[in-house]
Design an enzyme around this catalytic site. Structure first.
Site, PDB file in Angstrom:
ATOM      1  N   ASN A 299     -35.413 -16.061   2.380  1.00  0.00           N
ATOM      2  CA  ASN A 299     -36.272 -16.413   3.507  1.00  0.00           C
ATOM      3  C   ASN A 299     -36.949 -17.752   3.205  1.00  0.00           C
ATOM      4  O   ASN A 299     -37.428 -17.978   2.096  1.00  0.00           O
ATOM      5  CB  ASN A 299     -37.300 -15.280   3.664  1.00  0.00           C
ATOM      6  N   ASP A 300     -37.000 -18.624   4.199  1.00  0.00           N
ATOM      7  CA  ASP A 300     -37.499 -19.983   3.944  1.00  0.00           C
ATOM      8  C   ASP A 300     -38.958 -20.008   3.495  1.00  0.00           C
ATOM      9  O   ASP A 300     -39.344 -20.811   2.650  1.00  0.00           O
ATOM     10  CB  ASP A 300     -37.262 -20.892   5.160  1.00  0.00           C
TER      11      ASP A 300
ATOM     12  N   GLU B  89     -43.221  -9.927   6.537  1.00  0.00           N
ATOM     13  CA  GLU B  89     -42.833 -10.545   7.815  1.00  0.00           C
ATOM     14  C   GLU B  89     -44.066 -10.668   8.717  1.00  0.00           C
ATOM     15  O   GLU B  89     -44.200  -9.958   9.717  1.00  0.00           O
ATOM     16  CB  GLU B  89     -41.713  -9.725   8.475  1.00  0.00           C
TER      17      GLU B  89
END
Ligand SMILES: [Zn+2]
Length: 403
Positions: A195-196, A245
């Site tokens: 994930n960036d 998230e």
């Protein structure tokens, strides 16, 4: 007797510890390496000889500081051997690919930015774009692809980093894409996907604002919202590798639809697509223009107040509530807000911090420090390169044997 190989034995852990200290603090003489790693001087001597033989580190003679009359051997430091490996970092952004080529000693050799044909692509089209961009990057630096040892790839969305599996991303038109395997097969190279926001967080931890902190949160703000969580000096990924998230925490059960398929997510209020959705209700707002032009027009109109201002105020207030929730759950010392458009982004304004403080459970202690760190796309690519360097180092160390 079986030969143990890899990095899990005592010797392997010693190699990793020495490499980590030399990378972060080097060049350093052996005696300081022993002090910093708590390894014995004899062990340091043995392991550094192995690492030199493997080509991962090298000796460098330093002039003794100060006393020119002093005789004796010059001090010998150890440093990472830059030519040992080349890696590329790739950041998949909304409309572009950003790339950086680095050597093993973290020197930047070349950078590249190329447009993507569309913001959301099939896995095949994304792989083709990445392969083409990597080849262009290597050409630009007068190297060829076969000289690369690995690629670090950052993408928005939910990523199982250990398997290079993208469970969902706004940049891909399908779920459960084995992007790591696919790009690895196309380039014939190890590919490390994450994930960036995690990559930015690792870069903040390694050489950014998080260097001196063991517990902090990075919230990335670009076309969407991402998050990285560092607990006790380690990136926290959750039990299944898909945690943190923040963009998809729910702010309202009947909220607007999100790109993830659910409703009422934080991103559905604060991301670019959410602002543009609200802007369609403004009088005389031209929705036929490219999205980035629409966004800058919305920002310009907001400067004059009115309904455009209200759209950005709502996004800012929802974002601040989300940050306050993070503080109430994790009690971090530091929150780093990382983004590209610091000056024009309402989510990175001072009012966000004020609003956040209003929603933190009031206790008699200072609120966490909130730092804004401007990251260009290339800095995200640097995070990818740092991740690739780590993976390539693991591979190199796992090939060393303890016999
Ligand atoms: Zn969502």
């Amino acid at each position: 007797m079986p030969v143990t190989n890899g990095q899990n034995g005592t010797r392997g852990r010693g190699r990793r510890a020495l490499m980590d200290v030399i990378r972060r603090r080097g060049p350093l003489p052996r005696i300081e390496l022993a002090e910093l790693t708590s390894l014995s001087r004899a062990t340091v001597t043995t392991i550094t000889a192995e690492l030199i033989e493997a080509g991962l580190i090298e000796e460098i003679a330093q002039a003794e500081p100060g006393n020119g009359a002093r005789r004796g051997r010059p001090r010998v430091d150890l440093r990472i051997r830059g030519a040992a490996h080349l890696v590329a970092g790739v950041k998949i952004a909304h409309r572009t690919l950003s790339l950086v080529l680095m050597d093993f000693n973290f020197s930047r050799l070349a950078e590249l930015e190329v447009p993507l044909p569309a913001p959301c692509l099939s896995a095949d089209a994304m792989t083709d774009a990445i392969v083409g961009a990597v080849d262009t990057l290597m050409e630009k630096a007068d190297h060829c692809r076969s000289e690369l040892s690995g690629i670090g790839l950052g993408i928005a969305g939910v990523v199982k980093a250990a398997r290079g599996l993208v469970l969902w991303s706004p940049s891909l038109d399908a779920r459960n894409v084995a992007l790591g395997d696919q790009v690895s097969a196309a380039l014939d190279l190890p590919v490390f996907v994450d994930n960036d926001a995690n990559l930015v967080t690792m870069a903040e931890l390694g050489f950014g604002l998080g260097r001196a902190h063991s517990d902090f949160i990075v919230v990335t703000v670009e076309s969407g919202v991402g998050m990285g969580l560092v607990i006790d000096g380690q990136l926290y990924r959750g039990a299944g590798g898909c945690g943190a998230e923040f963009g998809h925490v729910k702010m309202h059960p009947d909220g607007p639809p999100c790109r993830c398929g659910q409703h009422g997510c934080l991103e559905a209020y604060v991301a670019d697509f959410a602002l543009l959705r609200e802007a369609t209700n403004l009088p005389d707002f031209d929705t036929s223009l490219p999205e980035d032009v629409q966004l800058s027009r919305l920002l310009a109109r907001a400067g004059a107040g009115g309904a455009a201002r209200a759209i950005l105020d709502q996004a800012r207030d929802i974002f601040a509530l989300g940050l306050a929730n993070l503080v109430n759950i994790f009690d971090p010392r530091l929150i780093i807000l990382a983004g590209g458009q610091v000056k024009s982004n309402p989510l990175l304004s001072a009012q966000v911090v004020e609003k956040m403080k209003e929603a933190i459970v009031q206790v008699d202690r200072p609120t966490p420090e909130v730092a804004v760190h401007q990251w260009g796309d290339r800095m995200w690519a640097l995070g990818g390169a740092a991740y690739a360097l780590d993976g390539v180092l693991d591979l190199a160390l796992s090939e060393m044997r303890d016999d």
